[in-house]
Write a protein that holds these residues in place. Structure first.
Motif, short mmCIF file in Angstrom:
data_model
loop_
_atom_site.label_atom_id
_atom_site.label_comp_id
_atom_site.label_asym_id
_atom_site.label_seq_id
_atom_site.Cartn_x
_atom_site.Cartn_y
_atom_site.Cartn_z
N THR A 1 0.77 -1.28 -0.01
CA THR A 1 -0.09 0.05 -0.04
C THR A 1 0.77 1.23 0.03
N SER A 2 2.18 1.22 -0.24
CA SER A 2 3.03 2.35 -0.28
C SER A 2 2.51 3.28 -1.35
N SER A 3 2.10 2.73 -2.45
CA SER A 3 1.77 3.52 -3.47
C SER A 3 0.46 4.49 -3.41
N VAL A 4 -0.28 4.13 -2.18
CA VAL A 4 -1.26 4.90 -1.77
C VAL A 4 -0.62 6.13 -0.98
N GLN A 5 0.42 5.72 -0.41
CA GLN A 5 1.20 6.85 0.57
C GLN A 5 1.72 7.84 -0.55
N ILE A 6 2.53 7.32 -1.71
CA ILE A 6 3.08 8.11 -2.71
C ILE A 6 2.08 9.27 -3.06
N ARG A 7 0.79 8.49 -3.31
CA ARG A 7 -0.13 9.46 -4.01
C ARG A 7 -0.66 10.43 -2.97
N TYR A 8 -0.76 10.12 -1.80
CA TYR A 8 -1.12 10.97 -0.81
C TYR A 8 -0.13 12.23 -0.49
N MET A 9 1.07 11.86 -0.48
CA MET A 9 2.25 12.91 -0.33
C MET A 9 2.38 13.75 -1.74
N GLU A 10 2.09 13.37 -2.76
CA GLU A 10 1.62 14.22 -4.01
C GLU A 10 0.86 15.34 -3.90
N ALA B 1 8.70 4.96 8.04
CA ALA B 1 7.58 4.30 7.51
C ALA B 1 7.68 2.77 8.14
N ALA B 2 6.52 2.01 8.10
CA ALA B 2 6.51 0.70 8.72
C ALA B 2 5.25 0.08 8.07
N GLY B 3 5.60 -1.37 7.69
CA GLY B 3 4.49 -2.12 7.27
C GLY B 3 4.32 -3.33 7.55
N PHE B 4 3.28 -4.05 7.80
CA PHE B 4 3.02 -5.46 8.06
C PHE B 4 1.74 -6.00 7.34
N GLY B 5 1.85 -7.39 7.28
CA GLY B 5 0.92 -8.23 6.97
C GLY B 5 -0.24 -8.57 7.97
N MET C 1 6.95 -7.27 11.73
CA MET C 1 7.10 -6.21 10.49
C MET C 1 8.21 -5.64 10.16
N GLY C 2 7.98 -4.53 9.25
CA GLY C 2 9.46 -3.92 8.77
C GLY C 2 8.98 -2.77 8.66
N CYS C 3 10.38 -2.03 8.96
CA CYS C 3 10.09 -0.26 8.89
C CYS C 3 11.45 0.26 8.70
N GLY C 4 11.50 1.59 8.43
CA GLY C 4 12.76 2.29 8.47
C GLY C 4 12.42 3.85 8.33
N MET C 5 13.44 4.56 7.95
CA MET C 5 13.39 5.85 7.78
C MET C 5 13.37 6.26 6.42
N VAL C 6 12.41 6.96 5.51
CA VAL C 6 12.08 7.04 4.32
C VAL C 6 13.28 7.51 3.55
N ASP C 7 13.67 6.81 2.47
CA ASP C 7 14.56 7.09 1.95
C ASP C 7 14.66 8.58 1.16
N LEU D 1 -0.73 -3.43 5.98
CA LEU D 1 -1.45 -1.90 6.76
C LEU D 1 0.22 -1.25 6.76
N GLU D 2 0.01 0.14 6.20
CA GLU D 2 1.35 0.75 6.18
C GLU D 2 1.30 2.14 6.80
N LEU D 3 2.31 2.30 7.71
CA LEU D 3 2.15 3.70 8.34
C LEU D 3 3.29 4.62 8.05
N LEU D 4 2.98 5.95 7.84
CA LEU D 4 3.89 6.85 7.17
C LEU D 4 3.75 8.10 7.92
N ALA D 5 4.93 8.59 8.48
CA ALA D 5 4.87 10.21 9.06
C ALA D 5 6.14 11.01 8.35
C1 2NL Z 1 6.87 -5.26 5.28
C2 2NL Z 1 7.46 -3.92 5.35
C3 2NL Z 1 7.51 -1.46 5.03
C4 2NL Z 1 7.45 0.65 4.22
C5 2NL Z 1 6.66 -0.55 4.33
C6 2NL Z 1 7.38 2.74 3.10
C7 2NL Z 1 6.32 3.64 2.20
C8 2NL Z 1 6.77 4.94 1.67
C9 2NL Z 1 8.11 5.18 2.05
C10 2NL Z 1 8.91 4.28 2.70
CL1 2NL Z 1 5.71 5.93 0.97
N1 2NL Z 1 8.51 3.22 3.08
N2 2NL Z 1 6.73 1.70 3.54
C11 2NL Z 1 8.61 0.95 4.76
C12 2NL Z 1 9.36 -0.20 5.29
C13 2NL Z 1 8.56 -1.77 5.51
O1 2NL Z 1 6.98 -2.84 4.89
O2 2NL Z 1 7.08 -6.36 5.73
N3 2NL Z 1 5.50 -5.24 4.67
C14 2NL Z 1 4.74 -6.36 4.59
#
Ligand code: 2NL
Length: 332
Positions: free
Chosen positions: A176-185, A300-304, A276-282, A216-220
């Motif tokens: 769902t990162s694509s949703v977040q790209i659209r939101y940031m635009e 950002a972080a995301g998980f299933g 879950m996975g996460c990180g600082m936005v590149d 579910l993905e979160l972004l700040a």
């Molecule tokens: C996982 C890990 C992740 C993100 C999702 C994200 C979104 C934007 C920019 C940067 Cl727009 N990052 N999302 C970042 C890290 C991990 O998901 O295990 N997903 C199932």
């Protein structure tokens, strides 16, 4: 004294009418009989029309008999009418009786599906932390799903995110990162969003994989966000989800769209489980949506959702979540 023909006619009329009325079982017929015997053009009137021919001595006698006959018939009509109305009301009451002791039509109470239960709880937590829920299309362009997320066509990370490709170059989104790209635009920082939704991967189905699953993905994004903000947010979220004392650990990892990146594990039922996975936005992702990475930073972080539900409820096979077997679903 002999009886005149008119007197015979009258007694015959009485007999016939009484017989007809007492065997009538419906109110409409009863009214027909009233008209037939006692009506203005009825049989009694017709007989009495012959009275003119009678002698003055006969007239009072016949008149008296005619009255008796009339009253007898009218009396029968009234009785029969009352009786018929009574039975009509009784049958109506019987037919309309409401048996308040009869068991109702039972509708078993529905339940929230374990996947929706997880989504509801997660959204509640993040909305409580000031996040906005964002959604978007499941059919995406290569740009929104990969390019804008620092994943060009020749990037090795594409192998793990192979998906379903549609004629014309579109694809089914892999996250769902694509949703977040659209939101940031369309929005300027500061932003806090959480994007739930269905995503697709070219995965062979087994106990822990599905080609269609929920993410579910979160972004700040804000000025001055640091890795500690990410850690604090994730830890707070996981402890609200799994329990206050839950041990949480971050392990270094790699995603094309975050730097640094980490996997998050929780100690649950005696084992460390990756949730879950996460990180600082590149910075390249920030640049792609027109944000200045020298001014803004993000995490950002995301998980299933399925994986979360499986860990929370100790479900051994992801396919149980899709089979709609009530013996399974009613347990939650
Ligand atoms: C996982 C890990 C992740 C993100 C999702 C994200 C979104 C934007 C920019 C940067 Cl727009 N990052 N999302 C970042 C890290 C991990 O998901 O295990 N997903 C199932």
């Amino acid at each position: 004294m002999s009886t005149s023909p008119i007197q015979n006619q009258l007694t015959e009329l009485q007999q016939e009418a009484v017989q007809a009325i007492t065997t009538t079982d419906n109110l409409d017929n009863l009214e027909q009989f009233r008209i037939k015997y006692l009506g203005k053009k009825g049989q009694l009137s017709q007989i009495l029309r012959g009275m003119g021919k009678l002698s003055p001595e006969e007239r009072p006698q016949v008149g008296a008999l005619a009255n008796e006959v009339k009253e007898a018939i009218q009396g029968k009509l009234d009785n029969q009418k009352a009786a018929l109305e009574k039975t009509q009301i009784e049958t109506q009451i019987k037919a309309e009786t409401l048996d308040v002791t009869m068991p109702g039509v039972s509708r078993p109470l529905g339940k929230v599906h374990p996947l929706n239960g997880v989504v509801d709880r997660v959204l509640d937590i993040f909305v409580g932390l000031g996040y906005t829920v964002a959604t978007g299309p499941q059919v995406e362009s290569d740009y929104y799903n990969f390019e804008a997320l620092n994943t060009p066509a020749d990037h090795p990370a594409r192998d793990m995110q192979d998906t379903f490709y549609l004629p014309g170059g579109n694809l089914l989104r892999t996250h769902t990162s694509s949703v977040q790209i659209r939101y940031m635009e369309n929005n300027e920082p500061p932003i806090r969003i959480i994007a739930p939704g269905r995503v697709y991967r070219r995965d062979t189905v087994d106990a822990t994989h599905s080609a269609v699953f929920n993410q579910l993905e979160l972004l700040a994004v804000d000025k001055g966000l640091k890795f500690t903000d990410l850690k604090g947010t994730i830890k707070e979220f996981l402890q609200r989800m799994f329990g206050d004392e839950l041990p949480v650990q971050f392990r270094t990892s790699y995603f094309p769209f975050t730097e640094p990146s980490a996997e998050v594990d929780v100690q649950w039922k005696g084992k460390w489980l990756e949730v879950m996975g996460c990180g600082m936005v590149d910075p390249n992702v920030l640049k792609a949506v027109g944000y200045d990475p020298e001014v803004y930073s993000g995490f950002a972080a995301g998980f299933g959702v399925e994986r979360f539900a499986m860990v929370l409820h100790q479900i051994d096979d992801i396919r149980r979540l899709y089979n709609s077997d009530l013996r399974f679903l009613t347990q939650f």
